[in-house]
Design a protein around this motif. Sequence first.
Motif, PDB file in Angstrom:
ATOM      1  N   ALA A 286      44.311  55.275  31.645  1.00 36.99           N
ATOM      2  CA  ALA A 286      42.930  55.642  32.000  1.00 36.99           C
ATOM      3  C   ALA A 286      42.170  54.439  32.549  1.00 36.99           C
ATOM      4  O   ALA A 286      41.465  54.538  33.561  1.00 36.99           O
ATOM      5  N   ALA A 287      42.330  53.291  31.891  1.00 37.27           N
ATOM      6  CA  ALA A 287      41.642  52.084  32.346  1.00 37.27           C
ATOM      7  C   ALA A 287      42.174  51.626  33.702  1.00 37.27           C
ATOM      8  O   ALA A 287      41.400  51.221  34.584  1.00 37.27           O
ATOM      9  N   GLY A 288      43.494  51.694  33.881  1.00 36.55           N
ATOM     10  CA  GLY A 288      44.096  51.286  35.145  1.00 36.55           C
ATOM     11  C   GLY A 288      43.658  52.161  36.308  1.00 36.55           C
ATOM     12  O   GLY A 288      43.383  51.663  37.407  1.00 36.55           O
ATOM     13  N   LEU A 289      43.556  53.461  36.067  1.00 39.23           N
ATOM     14  CA  LEU A 289      43.086  54.376  37.115  1.00 39.23           C
ATOM     15  C   LEU A 289      41.631  54.095  37.474  1.00 39.23           C
ATOM     16  O   LEU A 289      41.254  54.087  38.652  1.00 39.23           O
ATOM     17  N   SER A 290      40.795  53.862  36.458  1.00 40.60           N
ATOM     18  CA  SER A 290      39.382  53.559  36.717  1.00 40.60           C
ATOM     19  C   SER A 290      39.251  52.309  37.580  1.00 40.60           C
ATOM     20  O   SER A 290      38.462  52.273  38.536  1.00 40.60           O
ATOM     21  N   ALA A 291      40.026  51.289  37.242  1.00 38.86           N
ATOM     22  CA  ALA A 291      39.964  50.045  38.003  1.00 38.86           C
ATOM     23  C   ALA A 291      40.470  50.241  39.428  1.00 38.86           C
ATOM     24  O   ALA A 291      39.922  49.672  40.376  1.00 38.86           O
ATOM     25  N   SER A 292      41.501  51.062  39.582  1.00 38.36           N
ATOM     26  CA  SER A 292      42.065  51.299  40.912  1.00 38.36           C
ATOM     27  C   SER A 292      41.055  51.921  41.854  1.00 38.36           C
ATOM     28  O   SER A 292      40.915  51.494  43.008  1.00 38.36           O
ATOM     29  N   VAL A 293      40.336  52.943  41.384  1.00 31.86           N
ATOM     30  CA  VAL A 293      39.399  53.621  42.285  1.00 31.86           C
ATOM     31  C   VAL A 293      38.170  52.764  42.568  1.00 31.86           C
ATOM     32  O   VAL A 293      37.438  53.011  43.526  1.00 31.86           O
ATOM     33  N   LEU A 294      37.958  51.729  41.730  1.00 28.74           N
ATOM     34  CA  LEU A 294      36.893  50.761  42.020  1.00 28.74           C
ATOM     35  C   LEU A 294      37.422  49.605  42.875  1.00 28.74           C
ATOM     36  O   LEU A 294      36.731  48.606  43.078  1.00 28.74           O
ATOM     37  N   LYS A 295      38.665  49.768  43.338  1.00 34.32           N
ATOM     38  CA  LYS A 295      39.282  48.842  44.307  1.00 34.32           C
ATOM     39  C   LYS A 295      39.513  47.439  43.747  1.00 34.32           C
ATOM     40  O   LYS A 295      39.451  46.447  44.470  1.00 34.32           O
ATOM     41  N   ILE A 296      39.791  47.368  42.434  1.00 34.44           N
ATOM     42  CA  ILE A 296      40.250  46.106  41.860  1.00 34.44           C
ATOM     43  C   ILE A 296      41.692  45.879  42.320  1.00 34.44           C
ATOM     44  O   ILE A 296      42.500  46.812  42.342  1.00 34.44           O
ATOM     45  N   LYS A 297      42.040  44.658  42.669  1.00 32.08           N
ATOM     46  CA  LYS A 297      43.382  44.372  43.156  1.00 32.08           C
ATOM     47  C   LYS A 297      44.420  44.656  42.084  1.00 32.08           C
ATOM     48  O   LYS A 297      44.219  44.353  40.901  1.00 32.08           O
ATOM     49  N   LYS A 298      45.544  45.246  42.499  1.00 29.31           N
ATOM     50  CA  LYS A 298      46.574  45.647  41.537  1.00 29.31           C
ATOM     51  C   LYS A 298      47.113  44.453  40.748  1.00 29.31           C
ATOM     52  O   LYS A 298      47.445  44.582  39.563  1.00 29.31           O
ATOM     53  N   GLU A 299      47.181  43.280  41.378  1.00 28.27           N
ATOM     54  CA  GLU A 299      47.659  42.093  40.661  1.00 28.27           C
ATOM     55  C   GLU A 299      46.709  41.740  39.514  1.00 28.27           C
ATOM     56  O   GLU A 299      47.150  41.356  38.420  1.00 28.27           O
ATOM     57  N   SER A 300      45.423  41.908  39.757  1.00 23.82           N
ATOM     58  CA  SER A 300      44.425  41.611  38.740  1.00 23.82           C
ATOM     59  C   SER A 300      44.485  42.628  37.598  1.00 23.82           C
ATOM     60  O   SER A 300      44.352  42.278  36.422  1.00 23.82           O
ATOM     61  N   ILE A 301      44.708  43.913  37.937  1.00 21.80           N
ATOM     62  CA  ILE A 301      44.811  44.952  36.899  1.00 21.80           C
ATOM     63  C   ILE A 301      46.028  44.680  36.021  1.00 21.80           C
ATOM     64  O   ILE A 301      45.950  44.747  34.786  1.00 21.80           O
ATOM     65  N   ARG A 302      47.162  44.372  36.651  1.00 21.61           N
ATOM     66  CA  ARG A 302      48.382  44.087  35.886  1.00 21.61           C
ATOM     67  C   ARG A 302      48.152  42.939  34.901  1.00 21.61           C
ATOM     68  O   ARG A 302      48.514  43.027  33.725  1.00 21.61           O
ATOM     69  N   GLU A 303      47.568  41.868  35.396  1.00 24.57           N
ATOM     70  CA  GLU A 303      47.329  40.695  34.555  1.00 24.57           C
ATOM     71  C   GLU A 303      46.426  41.049  33.378  1.00 24.57           C
ATOM     72  O   GLU A 303      46.664  40.628  32.236  1.00 24.57           O
ATOM     73  N   ALA A 304      45.396  41.849  33.624  1.00 23.01           N
ATOM     74  CA  ALA A 304      44.464  42.227  32.556  1.00 23.01           C
ATOM     75  C   ALA A 304      45.134  43.138  31.521  1.00 23.01           C
ATOM     76  O   ALA A 304      44.875  43.018  30.320  1.00 23.01           O
TER      77      ALA A 304
END
Length: 452
Positions: A286-304
Amino acid sequence: MEINRKERLVVLGGGESGVGAAILGKEKGMDVFLSDSGTISMKYKEMLDAEKIAYEEGQHTQHLILNADIVVKSPGIPPTAPIIRDVTAKNIEVISEIEFAARFTDSKMVCITGSNGKTTTTLLTYHILKKGGLDVGLAGNVGNSLALQVARNPHEVYVIELSSFQLENMYRFKANIAVILNITPDHLDRYDYKMENYAAAKFRILRNQTKEDYFIYWQDDPLIRKQIEAVQGEAMRLPFGLNKEEESASYIDNGIVRFITPTEVWEIPRDRISLPGTHNLYNSMAAGLSASVLKIKKESIREALEDFEAVEHRLEYVATIDGVRYVNDSKATNVNSTWYALESMNTPVVLILGGKDKGNDYSEIEDLVSKKVKAIVCMGVDNRKLMDFFSGKVKMISDTHSLEDALNECRRLAEDGDTVLLSPCCASFDLFKSYEDRGKQFKEKVKEFLNN
């Protein structure tokens, strides 16, 4: 005739949300009065005094309340409370602090609800967005009051944890991203013991969404699926679950968690996600999807997702004593939360249950208890319901009425390689001030054992 009378705002409840709403009202030039039938903490009194906002405690003075143009009420005050009935009888608008705050900001709102996992998902989403470089605030049941932030420390995006109580009095509010993690029995005493009423309160999170917005939800939850059929929403739906379905936006494929949104496609190995257990996998989706649609870079999401640390009082490791692990899951105030905790256990469990029962059905955890629990220690003022249900279903069950007695019993029953799990299934108010108080006392007592 009164000329240019200021709009009168009455705030009911002198906690974080109420004081925040009062300050925002003052900031917007309103005539503000705050009333709390209980005691207001010194921290909030000092804030109100500094702002020169009129308030009272220990009572609700009707003539100071029923002249309001608008009332902001604490989510803990039920609609059946006498003062709320009096207010609504005079056709005075009653709204939540979140609704009030949103009327004074155009910031994006990422809103998260569900019976379980809200806090973890909210904090994880906030962590990802902050790491991704967004100007983000944390509000709702965690962080600071949304109203106070809008008044004094505004942000471009807010991540907001919302309970069903908060959602009850939201009308014009719009979530840009709405997340419903799950719907399981909780707070049914507030909803006439009808699951459909509770589910409907949760689904208020979708009000006013447009085709520009997103609805993220667990695709395998039967109550969510049923409620979706009755909702006509324009938001783009992004369901998640373990298995890939036709519309799945996140799922597992051979140990890889895949994310598919209109703006990004990416993946992360499941074993790289820092939070343990299937329930936390859903929270991470759920958090990863939210970040994706807000256009956070995938590398940054993975790290978080890889470096996020668990929430206090939710499957929180405390210590190992004589080979026995002690885990604080005090935030498990309903049966489904305890199910998730047991599901994540890989050792024999001595389980501490008990507290204020909210109409619980313990059959939901019966199967996991039989598979994973060697002993139950009941800890509460009145443990009869727990004792009656679980007697004969575990090898050992004990009836205790204090934390100290419960932990002494756990030490007697637990052996090297076991886990003592505080995951009470119940609210804390019989013996403790809050689930946080229960968890903190548990940790302090365990650490006393460690030092002896």
